[in-house]
Design an enzyme around this catalytic site. Sequence first.
Site, PDB file in Angstrom:
ATOM      1  N   GLY A   1      46.699  47.051  36.177  1.00 46.11           N
ATOM      2  CA  GLY A   1      46.053  47.807  37.243  1.00 46.11           C
ATOM      3  C   GLY A   1      45.133  47.023  38.143  1.00 46.11           C
ATOM      4  N   SER A   2      43.982  47.640  38.443  1.00 48.36           N
ATOM      5  CA  SER A   2      43.087  47.135  39.477  1.00 48.36           C
ATOM      6  C   SER A   2      42.417  45.812  39.148  1.00 48.36           C
ATOM      7  CB  SER A   2      42.018  48.177  39.799  1.00 48.36           C
ATOM      8  OG  SER A   2      42.615  49.344  40.316  1.00 48.36           O
ATOM      9  N   THR A   3      42.573  45.310  37.919  1.00 49.81           N
ATOM     10  CA  THR A   3      42.047  43.973  37.622  1.00 49.81           C
ATOM     11  C   THR A   3      42.743  42.914  38.476  1.00 49.81           C
ATOM     12  OG1 THR A   3      43.618  43.698  35.794  1.00 49.81           O
ATOM     13  CG2 THR A   3      41.437  44.581  35.252  1.00 49.81           C
ATOM     14  N   PHE A   4      43.900  43.259  39.070  1.00 48.66           N
ATOM     15  CA  PHE A   4      44.623  42.320  39.935  1.00 48.66           C
ATOM     16  C   PHE A   4      44.011  42.224  41.329  1.00 48.66           C
ATOM     17  CE2 PHE A   4      47.534  41.663  36.743  1.00 48.66           C
ATOM     18  CZ  PHE A   4      48.700  41.006  37.120  1.00 48.66           C
ATOM     19  N   LYS A   5      43.229  43.211  41.725  1.00 53.59           N
ATOM     20  CA  LYS A   5      42.720  43.244  43.100  1.00 53.59           C
ATOM     21  C   LYS A   5      41.885  42.018  43.466  1.00 53.59           C
ATOM     22  CE  LYS A   5      42.966  48.271  43.350  1.00 53.59           C
ATOM     23  NZ  LYS A   5      42.240  49.553  43.247  1.00 53.59           N
TER      24      LYS A   5
END
Length: 569
Positions: A276-280
Amino acid sequence: MTALASGSHRVRLASKRQHLTLTAQVRLVAVLALFGLGVGAILLRLTFIGVFGEQAQAATRGALVDPGRGDIVDRNGVPLARTIDGYAIRVVPSKLIGDRKVLAAKLAEIFPDTSEQRFLKLLSRTKPTYLRHRAIPEEVNRVHALGEVGIEFPREKERFYPQLQLAAHVLGYVHPDGHGVSGMERAMDEELLDPRKRLTPSALSIDIRVQAALEDELGKGMKAYDAKAAAGIVLDVETGEVMAMTSLPSFNPNQFNANSVAFEANQVTYRFFELGSTFKPLTVAAAIDAGTVTSMARRYDASRPLRVAGFQIRDSHSSGRWLNVPETLVHSSNIVTAQIADELGPERLQAVMRKLHFDRQADINLRERAKPLWPSQWGRLTNMTVSYGHGIAVTPLHLASAYAAMVNGGLYRPATLLKLNPADVPRGERVFKASTSARMNQLLRMIVRDGTGRKAEAPGFRVGGKTGSAEKPGAGGYKRSSVVATFAAAFPMDKPRYVVIVMIDEPSGNSASSFQRTAGWTAAPVVAKLVPRIGPMLGVIPDDRRDVDVSELMPLLWKAPGKKSDDPV
């Protein structure tokens, strides 16, 4: 006659005295000679010991204490795996004198994990058979008390793990044949059995104190949120050394059995997830590095869903307005991150992901490594969804190594479970510019201070990081009720040294988490409790007077009156 006899007698006495004197002299010379030989032998022995004694004694000691398989210790020398003389229980069926059914029932009482039927089958064989390869003295005494002459108790080399379940997935375990089955026991099998090396303990990179803290806090979080599983890792960003790694539920390698197999897979290295958003932050770092994002103040439209190829990209909690780059990460906007990735383009984002090794097995000493789920086609829509952690699945170790490269000045180093000497630390591969890394450290700190990661704050430790809550894929699409909650953290952000990844698989909402299942409410608090415990162990002392300077970026954050950035995406 008398005078003549007297003289003759005196002559004989003189002759006898001479003879006795000569005999005494001969004996004295012999004694002295023997004494000299003894002294010479002693001197020769002393000389031999002085010249060759150390090697001889070392060889003798080696023969006496050779463990058969080398010990494993943590980075500070604490024993993690040792070989000891243990007990086995063996039956010689031809020597049995009692009733086999009765004996099987009594054995099942002593060993509840093995059925009476199983013991009866073993007792009924024609050849000698092991009933138990590992038995503690209490068990041996109870079996011995049965008085069955057909049961023997041979002594065998046994692998013992004094820390019990701590670091079980790191260590693995050893098969009764003496070879490692999993973990570092398997990875280092040849070295641990090498007669030239096994007398010297093999030092791992982990610190058992940090390991214990990670397992404790992660276990508490898993229980509090009634989660299916959990995983965590603490990584040194300057060396790539793993300070702690755990996968829960765990097992005790001293008592490995059929029930333990379900927990054997190491979720840090052997299972992949959409994180998820840990990639942002990784996407934003790639865009800054490429020159796509040149101003932190530039605003992007996040007021409505983004439509691409018949697909809608939404934010879980819409801001209803335009957002700049810091706000994009602080409020965790899928919409803006997708726009940034679209401007960056598939080729450049994919190139960064490859530099971070997301297209291959993670770099680690373990054999248990999963290959990530890499998109078969990387078109425009895939590029946009990958930017916020959907459509690509990696292991928590992949994420840890990527964050280490993002915060340490831009260098990717392979992770290792072996303690490194300073001269052995890899130079690393350049992924991001040092200036990009410095900017990302500011942004990660802002996410914890003012954004979705506020519950990860640990006063004085300057924690930075990013939440990630991804629905798990299932038949017919994503399952809204099944979430993988992850918090990717680093500390201290003014000079990052350690990355911490905490992942909780399928947390359930309850009163302890205000009915929230997302990472901001589940994984982030675990980090907040863990960092103050392990920081001082790792040489990071809390200091409220220090922090990364974010003063130039703070004016870019806008909050509606009374609104908090609690969206834990």
